[in-house]
Design a protein around this motif. Structure first.
Motif, PDB file in Angstrom:
ATOM      1  N   THR A 131       2.192 -29.882  -3.360  1.00 22.00           N
ATOM      2  CA  THR A 131       2.285 -30.115  -4.802  1.00 22.00           C
ATOM      3  C   THR A 131       3.353 -31.148  -5.131  1.00 22.00           C
ATOM      4  N   LYS A 135       2.536 -34.786  -6.738  1.00 23.55           N
ATOM      5  CA  LYS A 135       3.188 -35.220  -7.967  1.00 23.55           C
ATOM      6  C   LYS A 135       3.801 -36.597  -7.796  1.00 23.55           C
ATOM      7  N   ALA A 145       0.279 -31.675 -11.522  1.00 24.72           N
ATOM      8  CA  ALA A 145       0.430 -31.493 -10.066  1.00 24.72           C
ATOM      9  C   ALA A 145       0.276 -30.022  -9.696  1.00 24.72           C
TER      10      ALA A 145
END
Length: 185
Positions: A131, A135, A145
């Protein structure tokens, strides 16, 4: 059995797990940003069965094979571009994931319950790496994200954590009793 013979067996089993991860990566449920694959189940199995050292070596070997261009990543992809792309954080996260799952089990005990807990921890490590990477690389806001790289994978991750814990301990015990793996890794 001699120590060198057991070391050779562990090298073979470790390489086999790199191959198992590669094959499992081809079992895919496509989603828009990041597909759900069998990779994470195989990563959990490698760590649960092989422990921190050999599980991490298997995951690292898998990443090296993919980075040099052999199509072992999801959807038969390969190359350094995949690792530095939007899904690369999940792949890179496999290294600390396998280490921490194996380490947790080595410091507690190789039971189904502990393997389940270790694999849940490992699932969150992989999801956090993926994640954060998603992002940054895709230049997404945190909400997007998390919505694309974390939330959709929690239920599947819990199921895979349970399977990796249960199957992993079963296989580990059988391999150890057949002298195909170190009893304590």
């Amino acid at each position: 059995m001699s120590d060198s013979s057991l070391k050779l067996r562990m090298m073979i089993v470790t390489a086999l797990f790199a191959a198992i991860i590669a094959v499992s990566a081809q079992l895919t449920i496509p989603l828009p940003l990041v597909p759900i694959t069998g990779q994470t189940l195989a990563i959990g199995l490698a760590a649960t069965i092989l422990g921190s050292r050999h599980g991490t070596i298997a995951a690292t070997l898998y990443l090296i094979i993919g980075a040099i261009g052999i199509p072992v990543f999801a959807q038969m992809s390969g190359g350094l571009g995949v690792i530095v792309g939007p899904t690369g954080g999940f792949l890179v996260g496999f290294i600390p994931t396998t280490f921490i799952i194996g380490y947790y089990l080595e410091k507690t005990s190789f039971t189904v319950f502990n393997a389940f807990i270790a694999n849940i921890i490992g699932m969150f490590i992989t999801l956090i790496f993926g994640t954060v990477w998603l992002k940054i690389i895709a230049d997404l806001p945190w909400g997007a994200a998390i919505a694309g790289g974390f939330t959709p994978f929690i239920i599947g991750g819990l199921i895979k954590a349970f399977l990796a814990g249960w199957i992993g301990i079963l296989v580990r015990n059988r391999l150890a009793s057949a002298n195909l793996l170190y009893a304590t890794t």
